[in-house]
Design an enzyme around this catalytic site. Structure first.
Site, PDB file in Angstrom:
ATOM      1  N   LYS A  45      20.513  27.758  33.682  1.00 41.58           N
ATOM      2  CA  LYS A  45      20.794  26.053  34.224  1.00 41.58           C
ATOM      3  C   LYS A  45      21.245  26.656  35.482  1.00 41.58           C
ATOM      4  O   LYS A  45      21.492  25.574  36.339  1.00 41.58           O
ATOM      5  CB  LYS A  45      21.465  25.169  33.044  1.00 41.58           C
ATOM      6  CG  LYS A  45      20.749  24.782  31.809  1.00 41.58           C
ATOM      7  CD  LYS A  45      22.142  23.659  30.878  1.00 41.58           C
ATOM      8  CE  LYS A  45      21.392  23.403  29.571  1.00 41.58           C
ATOM      9  NZ  LYS A  45      20.571  22.659  29.758  1.00 41.58           N
ATOM     10  N   ARG A  61       7.289  24.120  30.196  1.00 45.10           N
ATOM     11  CA  ARG A  61       7.364  24.148  28.792  1.00 45.10           C
ATOM     12  C   ARG A  61       6.453  22.533  28.505  1.00 45.10           C
ATOM     13  O   ARG A  61       6.634  21.890  29.565  1.00 45.10           O
ATOM     14  CB  ARG A  61       7.476  24.595  28.095  1.00 45.10           C
ATOM     15  CG  ARG A  61       9.080  23.533  27.863  1.00 45.10           C
ATOM     16  CD  ARG A  61       9.682  23.698  26.382  1.00 45.10           C
ATOM     17  NE  ARG A  61      10.798  23.435  26.654  1.00 45.10           N
ATOM     18  CZ  ARG A  61      11.607  22.557  26.052  1.00 45.10           C
ATOM     19  NH1 ARG A  61       9.995  21.489  25.595  1.00 45.10           N
ATOM     20  NH2 ARG A  61      12.349  21.980  25.841  1.00 45.10           N
ATOM     21  N   HIS A  63      22.965  15.018  21.972  1.00 47.41           N
ATOM     22  CA  HIS A  63      22.166  15.375  23.393  1.00 47.41           C
ATOM     23  C   HIS A  63      20.907  16.021  23.015  1.00 47.41           C
ATOM     24  O   HIS A  63      20.284  16.335  23.366  1.00 47.41           O
ATOM     25  CB  HIS A  63      23.450  16.670  24.272  1.00 47.41           C
ATOM     26  CG  HIS A  63      24.901  16.160  23.862  1.00 47.41           C
ATOM     27  ND1 HIS A  63      25.185  15.218  25.147  1.00 47.41           N
ATOM     28  CD2 HIS A  63      25.829  17.228  23.471  1.00 47.41           C
ATOM     29  CE1 HIS A  63      26.743  15.540  25.279  1.00 47.41           C
ATOM     30  NE2 HIS A  63      26.712  16.275  24.059  1.00 47.41           N
ATOM     31  N   GLU A  89      29.672  20.948  35.307  1.00 43.52           N
ATOM     32  CA  GLU A  89      29.510  19.434  35.454  1.00 43.52           C
ATOM     33  C   GLU A  89      30.602  18.219  34.941  1.00 43.52           C
ATOM     34  O   GLU A  89      30.824  18.014  33.558  1.00 43.52           O
ATOM     35  CB  GLU A  89      28.157  19.155  34.573  1.00 43.52           C
ATOM     36  CG  GLU A  89      27.064  20.177  35.266  1.00 43.52           C
ATOM     37  CD  GLU A  89      25.583  19.890  34.623  1.00 43.52           C
ATOM     38  OE1 GLU A  89      25.634  18.842  34.086  1.00 43.52           O
ATOM     39  OE2 GLU A  89      24.880  20.348  35.021  1.00 43.52           O
TER      40      GLU A  89
HETATM   41  P1  ADP Z   1      20.188  21.263  26.597  1.00 39.69           P
HETATM   42  O1  ADP Z   1      19.083  21.811  27.598  1.00 39.69           O
HETATM   43  O2  ADP Z   1      21.049  21.878  25.688  1.00 39.69           O
HETATM   44  O3  ADP Z   1      19.224  20.064  26.065  1.00 39.69           O
HETATM   45  P2  ADP Z   1      20.572  19.636  28.770  1.00 39.69           P
HETATM   46  O4  ADP Z   1      21.471  19.793  30.243  1.00 39.69           O
HETATM   47  O5  ADP Z   1      19.018  18.862  29.554  1.00 39.69           O
HETATM   48  O6  ADP Z   1      21.026  20.527  28.099  1.00 39.69           O
HETATM   49  O7  ADP Z   1      21.356  17.787  28.626  1.00 39.69           O
HETATM   50  C1  ADP Z   1      20.950  17.751  26.775  1.00 39.69           C
HETATM   51  C2  ADP Z   1      21.639  15.893  27.187  1.00 39.69           C
HETATM   52  O8  ADP Z   1      23.594  15.776  28.017  1.00 39.69           O
HETATM   53  C3  ADP Z   1      21.019  15.291  28.290  1.00 39.69           C
HETATM   54  O9  ADP Z   1      20.001  14.392  27.742  1.00 39.69           O
HETATM   55  C4  ADP Z   1      22.323  13.927  28.222  1.00 39.69           C
HETATM   56  O10 ADP Z   1      22.186  13.180  27.241  1.00 39.69           O
HETATM   57  C5  ADP Z   1      23.609  15.149  28.296  1.00 39.69           C
HETATM   58  N1  ADP Z   1      23.997  15.716  29.106  1.00 39.69           N
HETATM   59  C6  ADP Z   1      24.006  16.925  30.107  1.00 39.69           C
HETATM   60  N2  ADP Z   1      24.807  16.946  31.082  1.00 39.69           N
HETATM   61  C7  ADP Z   1      25.711  15.976  30.730  1.00 39.69           C
HETATM   62  C8  ADP Z   1      26.517  14.725  31.927  1.00 39.69           C
HETATM   63  N3  ADP Z   1      26.387  16.066  33.153  1.00 39.69           N
HETATM   64  N4  ADP Z   1      26.401  14.051  32.151  1.00 39.69           N
HETATM   65  C9  ADP Z   1      26.300  13.550  30.873  1.00 39.69           C
HETATM   66  N5  ADP Z   1      25.699  13.815  29.726  1.00 39.69           N
HETATM   67  C10 ADP Z   1      25.208  15.192  29.823  1.00 39.69           C
END
Ligand code: ADP
Length: 505
Positions: free
Chosen positions: A116, A292, A235, A200
């Site tokens: 990431k 993917r 999430h 973040e």
């Molecule tokens: P992973 O790869 O573990 O699935 P992501 O970065 O795709 O993680 O985030 C998964 C979910 O977590 C997002 O769809 C969102 O709902 C929540 N999320 C991620 N980053 C943030 C953020 N900075 N603020 C609020 N919610 C977040």
């Protein structure tokens, strides 16, 4: 085009890819573990190779064993599906070095988007807006504190190697920072073998809106528009739809261009997804790129009228995409519910057991992407997602009605599933108005679960009918009665059927 492709996966996605292969006249090779000897993906394939015991570390994650099977079978390519080896750079590279085609992006693009933090750096360099935060892993607690104060609480600690919501911790104030950092690191280390964590800003109330991109090896890269994936628990996505109520044509164009820019910056080819958070003001922030096929790809297929898996195979074989951006216009509304073997009334606890009966929904606009059949055992070895129920209709309102109707037709006996939960969401006023964001479900869950479970009566009737038939087993009419009773397909009129059997006495 290839004449034979090996699918390095199991469950619904392996079946999905096999279907695409067959439609393109390609023979499909399955791989399977001890737990999957009777799995649908094995029977759907033209040949199958046993690759090891049930735990995925000893079977579906064994890259070299799978490559050996592909070579032995005479396949020219390997489709990784999602999960397992799909985003492992080393696997994409090893497939290529074995003289086979990896149906996905080049190993270099996986690497570029693999962590990431690396993806955030690449996005920033390409002028793609990212969620405010750091682009380097944290050195220590002192730095974490400094950064959190700079961006302001709440913040989100995230594993650089993260996926599936693991290694993610919300920190609301300075008091819990140290313990959260410790936990995020530990979880990341256990899940990914890498404890790098970054920060973040935690965004309150955004939607998760992602853009599907598709590129060929000749320089064409298109946006296939957005999917709305805000209905999430911990999430993790549970319901997805396309298009999004929050995206107008202008925003769609801007998000699409941004995703294509990120893809180009990574040297991307094949199907990929840029995930964004979209706030109430219409500002969007890049989260990560999934290199993917996504679980939720069918909703895009249905509104775009494009078979993504077929195009993955065709692009991997060197074909040119015959579309231009203006050809990609969303048509109607599609929605997907993830049918998992989890018990919503019991904290979504995974449920295991044998699927004793399965009746699938059908009719207009209904698609079932499944990986189970009656008689299969659901174990804890693999992901609890058994299938996806997808519908298409001309409008969102009609799609919701259709999904509700299809869920109503679905009967899965033997394991607890998320079916009833999905029905309640389809009945929920806020959901129906499209008033969803990523924290919506967690907030709404208590009131959703408090609603009377749908359709309990017909289920009880089906059980009564089955008991009745069982009592009379061996009597002259028993076979007919048993067949009536064993068909919970007729759950809706089981009272009537039970009555009929009684009347014949
Ligand atoms: P992973 O790869 O573990 O699935 P992501 O970065 O795709 O993680 O985030 C998964 C979910 O977590 C997002 O769809 C969102 O709902 C929540 N999320 C991620 N980053 C943030 C953020 N900075 N603020 C609020 N919610 C977040």
């Amino acid at each position: 085009m290839f004449s034979k492709v090996l699918i390095a996966n199991r469950g619904e996605i392996a079946v999905r890819v096999i279907r695409a292969c067959h439609e393109l006249g390609i023979a499909a090779v399955a791989v399977y573990s001890d737990a999957d000897t009777r799995a649908p993906h094995v029977r759907a394939a033209d040949e199958a190779f046993h690759i090891g015991p049930a735990p995925s570390a000893e079977s579906y994650l064994r890259g070299q064993t799978i490559i050996d099977a592909a070579l032995k079978s005479g396949a020219q390519a390997i489709h990784p599906g999602y999960g397992f080896l799909s985003e492992r750079e080393w696997f994409a590279r090893a497939v290529r070095e074995a003289g086979l085609v990896f149906v996905g992006p080049p190993a270099e693009a996986i690497a570029a988007m693999g962590s990431k933090t690396a993806a955030r750096q690449l996005a920033v360099a390409a002028g793609v807006p990212v969620v405010p935060g750091t682009t380097e892993p944290l050195r220590d607690e002192r730095e974490a504190r400094e950064v959190a104060e700079r961006f302001g609480y709440p913040v989100l600690l995230k594993a650089a190697a993260g996926g599936g919501g693991k290694g993610m911790r919300i920190v609301r104030d300075t008091k819990t920072l140290a313990s959260s950092l410790e936990m995020a690191r530990r979880e990341a280390k256990a899940a990914f073998g890498d404890d790098a964590v970054y920060v973040e800003k935690y965004i309150v109330g955004p939607r998760h809106v992602e853009i599907q991109i598709l590129g060929d090896a000749h320089g064409t890269m298109l946006s296939l528009n957005e999917r709305e994936c805000s209905v999430q628990r911990r999430h993790q996505k549970m319901i997805e739809e396309a298009p999004s109520v929050a995206v107008n044509p202008e925003l769609r164009r801007r998000m699409g261009e941004t995703a294509v820019r990120a893809g180009r910056a990574a040297g991307y080819v094949n199907a990929g997804t840029c995930e964004f958070l979209l706030d109430a003001k219409g500002e969007f922030y890049f989260l990560e790129m999934n290199t993917r096929l996504q679980v939720e790809h069918p909703v895009t297929e249905l509104v775009a009228g494009i078979d993504l898996v077929q195009w993955q195979l065709r692009v991997a074989a060197g074909e040119r995409l015959p579309f231009v951006q203006n050809d990609i216009v969303p048509r109607g509304w599609a929605m997907e519910c993830r049918i998992t073997s989890e018990d919503p009334s019991n904290g979504f606890l995974p449920s295991t057991g044998r699927v004793r009966y399965l009746h699938l929904p059908s009719g207009p606009g209904v698609r079932w992407d499944g990986g189970i059949e009656a008689g299969n055992d659901v174990t804890l070895h693999y992901d609890p997602m058994l299938a996806k129920l997808i519908v298409w209709a001309p409008t969102r309102e009609l799609a919701i009605a259709r999904m509700h109707r299809a869920l109503d037709e679905l009967v899965i006996a033997g394991v607890e599933t998320s079916r009833d939960f999905h029905m309640r969401v389809m009945e929920d006023d806020e959901f129906r108005r499209g008033e969803i964001e990523i924290q919506w479900l967690e907030r709404r869950l208590p009131s959703l679960l408090a609603v009377e479970p749908p359709r309990e009566k017909p289920r009880i009737a089906a059980i009564a009918a089955a008991l009745l038939a069982d009592r009379d087993r061996g009597s002259p009419r028993s076979r007919q009665e048993a067949s009536v009773a064993a068909a919970p397909a007729a759950a809706t009129d089981a009272w009537k059927r039970a009555g009929r059997i009684e009347a014949q006495r």
